[in-house]
Design an enzyme around this catalytic site. Structure first.
Site, mmCIF file in Angstrom:
data_model
loop_
_atom_site.group_PDB
_atom_site.id
_atom_site.type_symbol
_atom_site.label_atom_id
_atom_site.label_comp_id
_atom_site.label_asym_id
_atom_site.label_seq_id
_atom_site.Cartn_x
_atom_site.Cartn_y
_atom_site.Cartn_z
ATOM 1 N N ASP A 184 0.994 -1.538 -0.054
ATOM 2 C CA ASP A 184 -0.340 -0.134 0.383
ATOM 3 C C ASP A 184 0.960 1.120 -0.269
ATOM 4 O O ASP A 184 1.130 1.638 1.017
ATOM 5 C CB ASP A 184 -1.066 -0.311 1.435
ATOM 6 C CG ASP A 184 -2.133 1.456 0.928
ATOM 7 O OD1 ASP A 184 -2.219 1.940 0.545
ATOM 8 O OD2 ASP A 184 -2.679 0.767 1.970
ATOM 9 N N HIS A 186 -0.786 4.070 -0.087
ATOM 10 C CA HIS A 186 -1.228 5.126 0.878
ATOM 11 C C HIS A 186 -1.773 6.465 0.385
ATOM 12 O O HIS A 186 -1.733 7.222 1.145
ATOM 13 C CB HIS A 186 -1.082 4.754 2.290
ATOM 14 C CG HIS A 186 -1.815 5.392 3.150
ATOM 15 N ND1 HIS A 186 -2.008 5.799 3.610
ATOM 16 C CD2 HIS A 186 -3.217 4.274 4.005
ATOM 17 C CE1 HIS A 186 -3.604 5.282 5.082
ATOM 18 N NE2 HIS A 186 -3.576 5.350 5.204
ATOM 19 N N GLU A 210 -1.302 -0.590 -3.694
ATOM 20 C CA GLU A 210 -2.406 0.056 -3.900
ATOM 21 C C GLU A 210 -1.931 1.346 -3.989
ATOM 22 O O GLU A 210 -1.368 2.007 -2.955
ATOM 23 C CB GLU A 210 -2.859 -0.184 -2.730
ATOM 24 C CG GLU A 210 -4.015 0.167 -2.082
ATOM 25 C CD GLU A 210 -4.690 -0.194 -0.385
ATOM 26 O OE1 GLU A 210 -5.177 -0.067 0.209
ATOM 27 O OE2 GLU A 210 -4.303 -1.671 -0.231
ATOM 28 N N GLU A 236 -10.013 3.675 -1.989
ATOM 29 C CA GLU A 236 -10.430 4.125 -0.908
ATOM 30 C C GLU A 236 -10.629 4.357 -0.393
ATOM 31 O O GLU A 236 -11.929 5.359 0.155
ATOM 32 C CB GLU A 236 -9.876 3.251 0.661
ATOM 33 C CG GLU A 236 -8.330 4.147 0.192
ATOM 34 C CD GLU A 236 -7.324 4.063 1.087
ATOM 35 O OE1 GLU A 236 -7.756 4.569 2.488
ATOM 36 O OE2 GLU A 236 -6.536 2.771 1.147
ATOM 37 N N HIS A 286 -12.384 -2.340 0.148
ATOM 38 C CA HIS A 286 -11.698 -1.286 1.225
ATOM 39 C C HIS A 286 -12.471 -1.746 3.099
ATOM 40 O O HIS A 286 -13.525 -1.618 2.591
ATOM 41 C CB HIS A 286 -11.313 0.142 1.263
ATOM 42 C CG HIS A 286 -10.341 0.946 2.434
ATOM 43 N ND1 HIS A 286 -10.839 1.887 3.310
ATOM 44 C CD2 HIS A 286 -8.916 1.003 2.392
ATOM 45 C CE1 HIS A 286 -9.942 1.885 4.245
ATOM 46 N NE2 HIS A 286 -9.123 1.357 3.502
#
Length: 381
Positions: A184, A186, A210, A236, A286
């Site tokens: 991830d 983020h 991700e 997400e 998510h």
């Protein structure tokens, strides 16, 4: 049957639960929350009930969704869509209980018997990931996810890239090639660093990378995807099918990750899943949230042919003061075996919420940290 009452509960670690009651005494549960902005979403939920939902027939889920989304003129965004999401979850819970069926039966029936889950390792600023990965695999998980980096400068040095590579290499060495490891980003990483990282990590075969860039920079995804054969995942912080339309049309995303508590609930994420299927894109919702959100995810996963894997928050690094099983009367509904969870067979969302535990829970005051670079400028968390 009419909607007669609602109640909202803040609960540790950072969750907001919604209880909806009908005129015949049926109760449905939802999780309308933006982590760190729970009180803001609470106000939005109250507004929806006081201005529209009280007195309405709970069975008209699609009509209510349209009225909540379109009826206020201004639409979309994390606060409104999370409020709608929690209401939508509760209405599906009520409908399933009224008809005596799991929600996935009302979405067309199950497309599978169980859904694979993954486990988080490593924390916000990832560390000790090799040892943690081995422990989770020993516990039965076959898929893991970790943060790729701590904060990074817009253009960082080779050492920062090497450290990210070393962390993933440590996990791969610890668990071998038979375990999937999602990485991830983020949204912490700028486009130039994302291009470097996806190429540098590829030899260690991530399950996916991700959110390689923030959603407002989704136009950069084709360029990033061209640097790697690793699947690209995002979603997400995208809140409706209209937000996802661009990435489907680009053809650069392989896995979409809408959040059932942020992206309009079961009604909307089920539609996003169908759109994704038409573009040969997998679904991996998510869910670093509580048991109602997870139950809602599993209902959609059950009926979606393109569901790949499900995030779940057991032992995640955010969970201080409460965890996903603490608010259930029967935690066995989320027992994981060989890295899978069976589909629940109870009506509605298939979970019995422990209302006493929710009422007794500590009220959290959780906000994500504000990180800063060495020069004092705000960094992406």
């Amino acid at each position: 049957m009419r909607i007669t009452d609602y109640e909202l509960f803040h609960a540790a670690p950072r969750w907001l639960f919604l209880k909806v009651t009908t005129s015949d005494g049926t109760v449905g549960w939802g999780e309308p929350v933006v982590e760190g902005r729970a009180k803001t979403v609470e106000a939005a939920v109250e507004e929806l009930f006081e201005s529209y939902l009280l007195g309405e027939d709970p069975a008209r889920i699609e009509d209510h969704w349209q009225a909540m989304y379109r009826g206020g003129f201004y639409r979309g965004g994390p606060v409104l869509m999370s409020a709608i999401a929690g209401v939508d979850q509760a209405l599906w819970d009520i409908k399933g209980q009224t008809l005596g069926a799991p929600v996935y039966e009302l979405l067309g029936g199950p497309a599978r018997d169980r859904i694979r889950v993954y486990q988080w390792i490593g924390g916000d600023r990832p560390g000790d990931v090799g040892e943690a990965a081995a422990e989770k695999v020993e516990a039965g998980f076959t898929a893991l996810k970790m943060n790729a980096t701590p904060e990074m400068r817009r253009v960082d040095n080779p050492k920062a890239v090497d450290e990210a590579v070393d962390r993933l290499a440590a996990v791969r060495d610890a668990v071998g090639d038979g375990v999937d490891v999602g990485v991830d980003f983020h949204g912490r990483v700028s486009k130039p660093m994302a291009k470097q990282l996806v190429a540098a990590l590829e030899p260690y075969d991530p399950f996916f990378v991700e959110e390689p860039v923030l959603p407002e920079h989704n136009d950069a995804l084709p360029e990033i995807a061209a640097k790697t054969t690793t699947p690209i995942a995002t979603g997400e912080r995208m809140y409706s099918r209209w937000d996802f339309k661009e990435v489907f049309e680009q053809g650069s995303v392989d896995v979409v990750q809408p959040d059932l508590s942020h992206a309009g609930g079961i009604t909307e994420v089920n539609k996003i899943a169908s759109m994704a299927e038409a573009y040969d894109v997998a679904l991996a919702p998510h869910c670093p949230l509580g048991p109602v959100a997870l139950a809602s995810c599993v209902q959609v996963d059950a009926a979606a042919p393109n569901a790949l894997i499900q995030e779940q928050s057991l032992d995640i690094h955010y969970n201080e003061g409460g965890d996903v099983l603490d608010y259930l009367e029967d935690p066995s509904v989320f027992e994981y075996e060989d890295g899978y969870v069976d589909l629940p067979d109870g009506p509605g969302l298939g979970v019995d919420v422990d209302e006493d535990a929710i009422r007794a829970a500590d009220e959290p005051d959780w906000h994500n940290p504000v990180w800063r670079h060495e020069d004092g400028g705000v960094a992406e968390w």
